[in-house]
Design a protein around this motif. Sequence first.
Motif, PDB file in Angstrom:
ATOM      1  N   UNK A 154      -5.902   5.007   6.932  1.00 30.22           N
ATOM      2  CA  UNK A 154      -6.749   4.857   5.755  1.00 30.22           C
ATOM      3  C   UNK A 154      -5.904   5.038   4.507  1.00 30.22           C
ATOM      4  N   UNK A 155      -6.256   4.293   3.474  1.00 27.83           N
ATOM      5  CA  UNK A 155      -5.592   4.419   2.174  1.00 27.83           C
ATOM      6  C   UNK A 155      -6.683   4.563   1.117  1.00 27.83           C
ATOM      7  N   UNK A 156      -6.424   5.373   0.123  1.00 29.23           N
ATOM      8  CA  UNK A 156      -7.413   5.634  -0.923  1.00 29.23           C
ATOM      9  C   UNK A 156      -7.444   4.473  -1.915  1.00 29.23           C
ATOM     10  N   UNK A 157      -8.328   3.523  -1.674  1.00 28.45           N
ATOM     11  CA  UNK A 157      -8.433   2.352  -2.545  1.00 28.45           C
ATOM     12  C   UNK A 157      -9.009   2.694  -3.913  1.00 28.45           C
ATOM     13  N   UNK A 158      -9.527   3.919  -4.058  1.00 28.02           N
ATOM     14  CA  UNK A 158     -10.030   4.355  -5.371  1.00 28.02           C
ATOM     15  C   UNK A 158      -8.906   4.797  -6.289  1.00 28.02           C
ATOM     16  N   UNK A 159      -7.719   5.019  -5.722  1.00 26.17           N
ATOM     17  CA  UNK A 159      -6.550   5.453  -6.489  1.00 26.17           C
ATOM     18  C   UNK A 159      -5.720   4.213  -6.834  1.00 26.17           C
ATOM     19  N   UNK A 160      -5.622   3.860  -8.118  1.00 27.56           N
ATOM     20  CA  UNK A 160      -4.879   2.642  -8.494  1.00 27.56           C
ATOM     21  C   UNK A 160      -3.399   2.698  -8.110  1.00 27.56           C
ATOM     22  N   UNK A 161      -2.839   3.882  -7.926  1.00 27.43           N
ATOM     23  CA  UNK A 161      -1.438   3.995  -7.516  1.00 27.43           C
ATOM     24  C   UNK A 161      -1.225   3.666  -6.037  1.00 27.43           C
ATOM     25  N   UNK A 162      -2.307   3.517  -5.283  1.00 27.79           N
ATOM     26  CA  UNK A 162      -2.201   3.229  -3.849  1.00 27.79           C
ATOM     27  C   UNK A 162      -2.043   1.735  -3.559  1.00 27.79           C
ATOM     28  N   UNK A 163      -2.314   0.883  -4.550  1.00 21.92           N
ATOM     29  CA  UNK A 163      -2.333  -0.564  -4.339  1.00 21.92           C
ATOM     30  C   UNK A 163      -1.409  -1.231  -5.346  1.00 21.92           C
ATOM     31  N   UNK A 164      -0.563  -2.130  -4.852  1.00 19.93           N
ATOM     32  CA  UNK A 164       0.318  -2.878  -5.738  1.00 19.93           C
ATOM     33  C   UNK A 164       0.430  -4.313  -5.219  1.00 19.93           C
ATOM     34  N   UNK A 165       0.502  -5.246  -6.131  1.00 14.36           N
ATOM     35  CA  UNK A 165       0.696  -6.646  -5.731  1.00 14.36           C
ATOM     36  C   UNK A 165       2.106  -6.808  -5.189  1.00 14.36           C
ATOM     37  N   UNK A 166       2.291  -7.670  -4.177  1.00 11.43           N
ATOM     38  CA  UNK A 166       3.634  -7.906  -3.637  1.00 11.43           C
ATOM     39  C   UNK A 166       4.570  -8.412  -4.727  1.00 11.43           C
ATOM     40  N   UNK A 167       5.823  -8.021  -4.606  1.00 10.08           N
ATOM     41  CA  UNK A 167       6.815  -8.422  -5.621  1.00 10.08           C
ATOM     42  C   UNK A 167       7.419  -9.759  -5.280  1.00 10.08           C
ATOM     43  N   UNK A 201       0.834  -1.202   0.000  1.00 10.90           N
ATOM     44  CA  UNK A 201       0.000   0.000   0.000  1.00 10.90           C
ATOM     45  C   UNK A 201       0.868   1.250   0.000  1.00 10.90           C
ATOM     46  N   UNK A 202       0.400   2.282  -0.708  1.00 12.99           N
ATOM     47  CA  UNK A 202       1.110   3.563  -0.780  1.00 12.99           C
ATOM     48  C   UNK A 202       0.149   4.700  -0.458  1.00 12.99           C
ATOM     49  N   UNK A 203       0.701   5.782   0.082  1.00 12.40           N
ATOM     50  CA  UNK A 203      -0.104   6.969   0.365  1.00 12.40           C
ATOM     51  C   UNK A 203      -1.068   6.798   1.521  1.00 12.40           C
ATOM     52  N   UNK A 204      -0.625   6.182   2.583  1.00 19.57           N
ATOM     53  CA  UNK A 204      -1.483   5.939   3.745  1.00 19.57           C
ATOM     54  C   UNK A 204      -1.540   7.206   4.597  1.00 19.57           C
ATOM     55  N   UNK A 205      -2.735   7.568   5.013  1.00 21.95           N
ATOM     56  CA  UNK A 205      -2.926   8.674   5.951  1.00 21.95           C
ATOM     57  C   UNK A 205      -3.326   8.082   7.299  1.00 21.95           C
ATOM     58  N   UNK A 206      -2.748   8.622   8.357  1.00 22.93           N
ATOM     59  CA  UNK A 206      -3.099   8.177   9.704  1.00 22.93           C
ATOM     60  C   UNK A 206      -3.619   9.388  10.470  1.00 22.93           C
ATOM     61  N   UNK A 207      -4.913   9.367  10.777  1.00 23.40           N
ATOM     62  CA  UNK A 207      -5.543  10.437  11.544  1.00 23.40           C
ATOM     63  C   UNK A 207      -5.479  10.072  13.020  1.00 23.40           C
ATOM     64  N   UNK A 208      -5.133  11.053  13.854  1.00 21.42           N
ATOM     65  CA  UNK A 208      -5.009  10.834  15.294  1.00 21.42           C
ATOM     66  C   UNK A 208      -5.860  11.873  16.012  1.00 21.42           C
ATOM     67  N   UNK A 209      -6.771  11.399  16.859  1.00 22.18           N
ATOM     68  CA  UNK A 209      -7.632  12.280  17.634  1.00 22.18           C
ATOM     69  C   UNK A 209      -7.452  11.924  19.110  1.00 22.18           C
ATOM     70  N   UNK A 210      -7.071  12.922  19.899  1.00 22.31           N
ATOM     71  CA  UNK A 210      -6.849  12.735  21.332  1.00 22.31           C
ATOM     72  C   UNK A 210      -7.984  13.422  22.080  1.00 22.31           C
ATOM     73  N   UNK A 211      -8.616  12.682  22.999  1.00 18.14           N
ATOM     74  CA  UNK A 211      -9.729  13.216  23.788  1.00 18.14           C
ATOM     75  C   UNK A 211      -9.391  13.152  25.269  1.00 18.14           C
ATOM     76  N   UNK A 212     -10.024  14.039  26.044  1.00 20.18           N
ATOM     77  CA  UNK A 212      -9.847  13.994  27.492  1.00 20.18           C
ATOM     78  C   UNK A 212     -10.813  12.961  28.081  1.00 20.18           C
ATOM     79  N   UNK A 213     -10.824  12.841  29.382  1.00 21.97           N
ATOM     80  CA  UNK A 213     -11.657  11.823  30.049  1.00 21.97           C
ATOM     81  C   UNK A 213     -13.150  12.062  29.868  1.00 21.97           C
ATOM     82  N   UNK A 214     -13.543  13.303  29.538  1.00 24.93           N
ATOM     83  CA  UNK A 214     -14.951  13.616  29.291  1.00 24.93           C
ATOM     84  C   UNK A 214     -15.338  13.457  27.827  1.00 24.93           C
ATOM     85  N   UNK A 215     -14.399  13.046  26.971  1.00 23.73           N
ATOM     86  CA  UNK A 215     -14.683  12.844  25.555  1.00 23.73           C
ATOM     87  C   UNK A 215     -14.500  14.082  24.700  1.00 23.73           C
ATOM     88  N   UNK A 216     -13.979  15.172  25.275  1.00 20.08           N
ATOM     89  CA  UNK A 216     -13.723  16.387  24.499  1.00 20.08           C
ATOM     90  C   UNK A 216     -12.413  16.259  23.730  1.00 20.08           C
TER      91      UNK A 216
END
Length: 163
Positions: free
Chosen positions: A150-163, A95-110
Motif C-alpha cells: 500500500x502507498x499513501x495516495x493522499x500524500x503528494x510526495x508519494x506519487x511522481x510522474x515518470x521522468x 511511487x515512494x513510501x510503500x508499506x508492505x504488510x505480511x500476515x502469515x496464518x496456519x492451516x486453520x486460519x490462525x
Amino acid sequence: SYEFTLVDQFGVITQRSGTTFLLPRSSRFVIEPAVDAGRAPQSIEFRIQGAQWQLRELPRAALVVEATRAQTLEENGIKKTVVETTIGNQSSYNLRGIEVDIVVSDRDGNTIGVNKIGIESLVSASRRTIRAIWPRELAGEIGRVEVVPIVNLLDPDSIAAPE
C-alpha cells in the motif's frame, strides 16, 4: 494516529503508538513488529486518535504481488522463517513510501506471524523482491501468506510522474 496497549491481570504491560492512513473503500492491517511484551497479554486496547478525513480524487496505484514464497532457513543452528515476495508497480507513476504488510496464518486460519517492510521507491513498470525475516521459526504449519502493498495516495510526495 493510533495507540495500542497490552494489558494483563497486573495492569499495563506496554504501549505503542504510531500513525497510518486508510484509503477509500479499503481495509488495513495495523502492524507493529517486534513488540516486547515480557508477559502474555489478556487483552489489547486499540484506540484511533485525531482522525483527519479528506475527500480527494486519487490516482490508481496498481501495486501487485507477483510472487510469494515462505520457507524455513537455518543459520548458525537457529531456524528462521523467511517470506520472500515480489511487488510490481503497474501504475503510470513512480511511487515512494510503500508499506508492505505480511500476515502469515496456519492451516486453520490462525495468525502465527506478522511483519511490515518498507520500500523507499518503486518506479513505474518495475518490480522489487523483498524479504521478511522472523528471528525464530514461526510456530505451526504455514497455510497462507497474505501480502498487502500500500502507498499513501493522499500524500503528494508519494506519487511522481515518470521522468
